[in-house]
Design an enzyme around this catalytic site. Structure first.
Site, PDB file in Angstrom:
ATOM      1  N   GLU A  99       0.800  -1.231   0.000  1.00  0.00           N
ATOM      2  CA  GLU A  99       0.000   0.000   0.000  1.00  0.00           C
ATOM      3  C   GLU A  99       0.833   1.283   0.000  1.00  0.00           C
ATOM      4  O   GLU A  99       0.639   2.175   0.814  1.00  0.00           O
ATOM      5  CB  GLU A  99      -0.970  -0.011   1.197  1.00  0.00           C
ATOM      6  CG  GLU A  99      -1.909  -1.204   1.162  1.00  0.00           C
ATOM      7  CD  GLU A  99      -2.773  -1.354   2.415  1.00  0.00           C
ATOM      8  OE1 GLU A  99      -2.894  -0.395   3.189  1.00  0.00           O
ATOM      9  OE2 GLU A  99      -3.331  -2.441   2.607  1.00  0.00           O
ATOM     10  N   ASN A 158       2.104  -5.334  -2.945  1.00  0.00           N
ATOM     11  CA  ASN A 158       0.722  -5.687  -2.605  1.00  0.00           C
ATOM     12  C   ASN A 158      -0.113  -4.417  -2.401  1.00  0.00           C
ATOM     13  O   ASN A 158       0.319  -3.487  -1.719  1.00  0.00           O
ATOM     14  CB  ASN A 158       0.770  -6.487  -1.293  1.00  0.00           C
ATOM     15  CG  ASN A 158      -0.534  -7.159  -0.927  1.00  0.00           C
ATOM     16  OD1 ASN A 158      -1.152  -7.818  -1.760  1.00  0.00           O
ATOM     17  ND2 ASN A 158      -0.967  -7.014   0.315  1.00  0.00           N
ATOM     18  N   HIS A 216     -10.235  -6.509  -1.671  1.00  0.00           N
ATOM     19  CA  HIS A 216     -11.249  -6.138  -0.661  1.00  0.00           C
ATOM     20  C   HIS A 216     -12.409  -5.469  -1.398  1.00  0.00           C
ATOM     21  O   HIS A 216     -12.311  -4.308  -1.793  1.00  0.00           O
ATOM     22  CB  HIS A 216     -10.670  -5.172   0.363  1.00  0.00           C
ATOM     23  CG  HIS A 216      -9.652  -5.805   1.259  1.00  0.00           C
ATOM     24  ND1 HIS A 216      -9.962  -6.770   2.180  1.00  0.00           N
ATOM     25  CD2 HIS A 216      -8.317  -5.609   1.380  1.00  0.00           C
ATOM     26  CE1 HIS A 216      -8.874  -7.144   2.832  1.00  0.00           C
ATOM     27  NE2 HIS A 216      -7.855  -6.452   2.352  1.00  0.00           N
ATOM     28  N   GLU A 224      -5.982 -10.882  -0.379  1.00  0.00           N
ATOM     29  CA  GLU A 224      -6.760 -10.555   0.832  1.00  0.00           C
ATOM     30  C   GLU A 224      -8.252 -10.496   0.495  1.00  0.00           C
ATOM     31  O   GLU A 224      -8.950  -9.550   0.891  1.00  0.00           O
ATOM     32  CB  GLU A 224      -6.322  -9.197   1.399  1.00  0.00           C
ATOM     33  CG  GLU A 224      -4.836  -9.086   1.677  1.00  0.00           C
ATOM     34  CD  GLU A 224      -4.436  -7.767   2.352  1.00  0.00           C
ATOM     35  OE1 GLU A 224      -5.319  -7.001   2.783  1.00  0.00           O
ATOM     36  OE2 GLU A 224      -3.216  -7.526   2.436  1.00  0.00           O
ATOM     37  N   ASP A 282     -12.045 -10.414   0.397  1.00  0.00           N
ATOM     38  CA  ASP A 282     -13.297 -10.473   1.147  1.00  0.00           C
ATOM     39  C   ASP A 282     -14.287  -9.517   0.498  1.00  0.00           C
ATOM     40  O   ASP A 282     -13.887  -8.636  -0.265  1.00  0.00           O
ATOM     41  CB  ASP A 282     -13.140 -10.237   2.659  1.00  0.00           C
ATOM     42  CG  ASP A 282     -12.492  -8.919   3.048  1.00  0.00           C
ATOM     43  OD1 ASP A 282     -12.359  -8.027   2.188  1.00  0.00           O
ATOM     44  OD2 ASP A 282     -12.130  -8.778   4.231  1.00  0.00           O
TER      45      ASP A 282
HETATM   46  O1  9MR Z   1      -7.017  -7.625   9.202  1.00  0.00           O
HETATM   47  C1  9MR Z   1      -6.098  -6.735   9.789  1.00  0.00           C
HETATM   48  C2  9MR Z   1      -6.690  -6.154  11.056  1.00  0.00           C
HETATM   49  O2  9MR Z   1      -6.819  -7.171  12.048  1.00  0.00           O
HETATM   50  C3  9MR Z   1      -5.821  -5.020  11.567  1.00  0.00           C
HETATM   51  O3  9MR Z   1      -6.442  -4.399  12.677  1.00  0.00           O
HETATM   52  C4  9MR Z   1      -5.610  -4.005  10.447  1.00  0.00           C
HETATM   53  C5  9MR Z   1      -4.759  -2.834  10.899  1.00  0.00           C
HETATM   54  O4  9MR Z   1      -4.544  -1.933   9.881  1.00  0.00           O
HETATM   55  O5  9MR Z   1      -4.996  -4.647   9.355  1.00  0.00           O
HETATM   56  C6  9MR Z   1      -5.804  -5.617   8.784  1.00  0.00           C
HETATM   57  O6  9MR Z   1      -5.200  -6.198   7.643  1.00  0.00           O
HETATM   58  C7  9MR Z   1      -4.908  -5.315   6.570  1.00  0.00           C
HETATM   59  C8  9MR Z   1      -3.703  -5.868   5.834  1.00  0.00           C
HETATM   60  O7  9MR Z   1      -2.636  -6.060   6.723  1.00  0.00           O
HETATM   61  C9  9MR Z   1      -3.286  -4.970   4.690  1.00  0.00           C
HETATM   62  N1  9MR Z   1      -4.378  -4.686   3.799  1.00  0.00           N
HETATM   63  C10 9MR Z   1      -5.627  -4.247   4.433  1.00  0.00           C
HETATM   64  C11 9MR Z   1      -6.030  -5.237   5.524  1.00  0.00           C
HETATM   65  C12 9MR Z   1      -7.381  -4.863   6.099  1.00  0.00           C
HETATM   66  O8  9MR Z   1      -7.298  -3.614   6.740  1.00  0.00           O
END
Ligand code: 9MR
Length: 397
Positions: free
Chosen positions: A170, A216, A258, A289, A291
């Site tokens: 990101e 990613n 997402h 990722e 969903d």
């Molecule tokens: O699923 C993750 C969540 O438990 C955390 O609180 C969050 C913090 O930013 O990150 C989430 O995972 C992220 C991933 O690492 C990167 N892409 C977006 C995902 C969803 O926010």
């Protein structure tokens, strides 16, 4: 001579397809693909089907279904949070490997591959690091050295055990950010400039010559205007093209996936075209990722089936679009869901105005939803000539 070589290549390809599609049927027990796991069905195409794993849920003795499904249904796992910098080095110089080690061991026992997530991201950084930079006690030069040390330490620890690393996550802004022209955003770009991206890939490669190294990001499932000023997919494409032209070892582009049922989203051919365009750079691709969330209106929360059914169906359709596109492109090596049950999903905790949820393939009681069955059907119905086994690139030096 040339023709002979092609015949040989063709024969090998046919044999490979045949081997991958061979079915383990016996005389008394006919092969029933619907009884196979997602992971097993993925193997027919050389595709890994993975999930993000929440280590707290995995260790919860009162929730054995979570561990059972994480082990049996998927052929790949990703640590949802356990490999992020704040988890690994909460105190400067003091590493806590327990949770990350546990996941790697879980994968080994269950013969699963591991996607490492994540080496460089602007989020979930330890406070000692961000506050040290903010108060000037960590200089820019020291910050760069800390990043090099972090990447080297983490990648070396898991050398040979990680199939794909999300090296940089990101790094690019969104059209709703200020300024709206797409740019390199966040902590690392602000403090080190965009050169940190090439550095990160080179440091990761130096520590593990065999892992596939990924960039990613989200909202890159399809291309838009083709102008990098407002089309994030194009920005990422141009970025990776530039990095590879400089010899930077980027092996793959991970598209997070997402999605939400309230948005327009894309069709299978648009997503296929995007994966193909990324592939034209010589890199692997993956959905990393996936969903598909929905707005939980009052009617949904009250159990109104006229509101719930369209969401379940739209969710299934979106999961399926990404799966079919992935299957159609031979560089698409893996399809990972970001959590597999609504009991443990980041979505409800993140989106509350309006509340959102229903984002995964199993409900809160571990009942598979339409989305799960559609993914299965996609894997069952796919085959030659359009869907062929995966082709992985060699890790770039
Ligand atoms: O699923 C993750 C969540 O438990 C955390 O609180 C969050 C913090 O930013 O990150 C989430 O995972 C992220 C991933 O690492 C990167 N892409 C977006 C995902 C969803 O926010």
């Amino acid at each position: 001579m040339k023709q002979r070589r092609w015949i040989t290549v063709g024969a090998v390809a046919v044999a490979t397809v045949a081997a991958l599609n061979a079915v383990p049927a016996t005389a008394n027990r006919p092969y029933d693909p619907t009884a196979q796991s997602l992971g097993a069905l993925g193997q027919r195409h050389g595709l890994q089907v993975g999930t993000a794993v929440d280590l707290a849920a995995l260790n919860d003795a009162n929730d054995p279904q979570y561990r059972r499904l994480a082990a049996s249904e998927f052929s790949s796992v990703t640590a949802e949070n356990a490999m992020k910098w704040e988890s690994l080095e909460p105190t400067r110089g003091v590493y806590d490997w327990a949770a990350a080690d546990q996941l790697v061991e879980f994968a080994r026992r269950n013969k699963q591959s591991v996607r490492g997530h994540v080496l460089v991201w602007h989020s979930q950084l330890p406070t000692w690091l961000t506050s040290g930079v903010a108060d000037g006690s960590i200089s820019k030069q020291e910050l760069r050295e800390l990043l090099r040390k972090h990447i080297t330490t983490v990648v070396s620890r898991y050398k040979g055990k990680i199939w794909q690393w999300d090296v940089v996550n990101e790094a690019v802004s969104d059209p709703w950010d200020t300024p709206s022209t797409l740019h390199y955003k966040g902590f690392w770009a602000q403090n080190l400039g965009p050169g940190y991206i090439a550095d990160a890939f080179r440091w990761a490669r130096a520590a593990d010559p065999r892992a596939l190294l990924f960039y990613n990001d989200y909202n890159i499932e399809a291309f838009g205007s083709g102008n990098p000023a407002d089309d994030k997919s194009q920005f990422v494409y141009d970025m990776v093209k530039g990095l590879r032209a400089q010899g930077v070892p980027v092996d793959g582009i991970g598209s997070q996936g997402h999605l939400g049922t309230q948005y327009g989203n894309y069709d299978t051919l648009q997503v296929t075209a995007a994966l193909k365009k990324f592939t034209s750079l010589g890199v692997a691709t993956a959905f990393t990722e996936v969903d598909v969330r929905s707005e939980l209106t009052e009617a949904v929360q009250a159990g109104n089936s006229a509101e719930i059914n369209p969401r379940l169906q739209a969710s299934a359709a979106n999961f399926s679009v990404l799966m079919k596109a992935c299957l159609a492109v031979r560089s698409c090596l893996s399809y990972t869901v970001w959590g597999f049950t609504d009991r443990h999903s980041w979505v409800p905790g993140w989106f509350n105005e309006p509340p959102q949820g229903m984002a995964t393939i199993y409900d809160e009681n571990y009942q598979p939803k339409r989305a799960y069955h559609e993914l299965k059907s996609d894997l069952i119905f796919a085959g030659p000539p359009y869907v062929l086994p995966r082709i992985a690139p060699k890790p770039r030096r």
